[in-house]
Design a protein around this motif. Structure first.
Motif, PDB file in Angstrom:
ATOM      1  N   ARG A   1     -94.863  47.343  11.342  1.00 36.66           N
ATOM      2  CA  ARG A   1     -95.562  47.077  12.603  1.00 36.66           C
ATOM      3  C   ARG A   1     -97.053  46.881  12.394  1.00 36.66           C
ATOM      4  O   ARG A   1     -97.726  46.288  13.232  1.00 36.66           O
ATOM      5  CB  ARG A   1     -95.352  48.249  13.574  1.00 36.66           C
TER       6      ARG A   1
ATOM      7  N   THR B   1     -89.442  53.571  10.059  1.00 40.12           N
ATOM      8  CA  THR B   1     -90.577  54.411  10.431  1.00 40.12           C
ATOM      9  C   THR B   1     -91.128  55.140   9.211  1.00 40.12           C
ATOM     10  O   THR B   1     -90.381  55.708   8.417  1.00 40.12           O
ATOM     11  CB  THR B   1     -90.156  55.433  11.503  1.00 40.12           C
TER      12      THR B   1
ATOM     13  N   ASP C   1     -95.204  60.667  16.912  1.00 39.14           N
ATOM     14  CA  ASP C   1     -93.869  61.071  16.492  1.00 39.14           C
ATOM     15  C   ASP C   1     -93.330  62.099  17.487  1.00 39.14           C
ATOM     16  O   ASP C   1     -94.074  62.966  17.955  1.00 39.14           O
ATOM     17  CB  ASP C   1     -93.900  61.667  15.085  1.00 39.14           C
TER      18      ASP C   1
ATOM     19  N   ASP D   1     -94.476  56.469  14.320  1.00 38.29           N
ATOM     20  CA  ASP D   1     -94.641  55.089  14.783  1.00 38.29           C
ATOM     21  C   ASP D   1     -96.122  54.756  14.957  1.00 38.29           C
ATOM     22  O   ASP D   1     -96.860  55.508  15.610  1.00 38.29           O
ATOM     23  CB  ASP D   1     -93.936  54.880  16.122  1.00 38.29           C
TER      24      ASP D   1
END
Length: 241
Positions: free
Chosen positions: A54, A129, A196, A134
């Motif tokens: 990401r 992850t 998290d 994240d």
């Protein structure tokens, strides 16, 4: 149907940081579960990129401002008039047929921003992850939230209401990157923010990997900080309520 026009900055590329020892930084992010990317020859200095699927951090062994929010806009040289119309004063303008085109400027808080003509790496394959949780946003120290809001909204970001819990901050969203601004008394450095759902389990994962995590009570009772070898600060938070 025609594609929507790109925002002035283009798309987010990487969080670029100066790293005196790229290998040490790469090994640190590998321990967090980040993957390495295949880089191009756009830069002549040692350069590595680590990502979690990401978000990507560019590790540059060079003498330059750090960190830099780096974006990509094709044919960036043709956008010079648009940047001028937006009231942006460039600190760097390197364009031409024989060079890698790039622009640079500073935001209202003197944070460095770069716009490149093309990507400098292939997106790394996601491992899922990371051990940090994240990725949520890049948070920058800023004493004047209104100045930050006006500047970044002019570039297409959308600001939320200023929040006081669990710490004072201003959040802005976009299609490619979420930004936030925090008061300098909380932390004078830019932060990479991760969330998290199980902070205790995350802390245990990180400590099992031999990583030093410190409490960060200014950001909330469950907040913690982790620092990379090159100095990047990673703020670990629970989910937003």
């Amino acid at each position: 149907m025609a594609a929507a026009p790109l925002p002035l900055l283009g798309t987010f590329h990487e969080f670029s940081v100066a790293s005196p020892d790229v290998r040490a930084s790469v090994e640190f992010y590998e321990r967090l579960g980040f993957s390495s990317a295949l880089t191009s020859d756009a830069f002549t200095h040692p350069y590595g990129v680590m990502g979690d699927g990401r978000f990507a951090i560019g590790l540059h062994q060079r003498d330059a401002p750090s960190p830099i929010l780096s974006f990509v806009r094709p044919e960036v040289a043709r956008s010079l008039a648009a940047f001028a119309d937006a009231g942006i004063t460039l600190t760097r303008c390197r364009t031409g047929e024989e060079v890698f085109n790039e622009l640079a400027f500073e935001d209202a808080g003197a944070h460095a921003v770069a716009v490149l003509e093309a990507r400098t790496y292939s997106p790394p394959q996601s491992r899922g992850t990371s051990a940090c949780g994240d990725f949520a946003e890049v948070s920058l120290p800023q004493g004047d939230f209104e100045a930050a809001r006006v500047f970044w909204e002019s570039l297409g970001f959308v600001a939320a209401e200023e929040s006081e819990a669990p710490y004072v901050h201003l959040a802005l969203t976009s299609d490619y990157l979420d930004l936030a601004f925090h008061a300098p008394h909380c932390e004078r450095a830019p932060l990479l923010v991760f969330r998290d759902a199980d902070p205790a389990a995350r802390l245990a994962r990180l400590r099992e990997r031999g990583l030093k995590v410190t409490a960060a009570p200014k950001f909330g009772p469950a907040a913690a900080l982790l620092r990379a070898p090159e100095g990047t600060a990673l703020l670990l938070l629970p989910p937003e309520e």
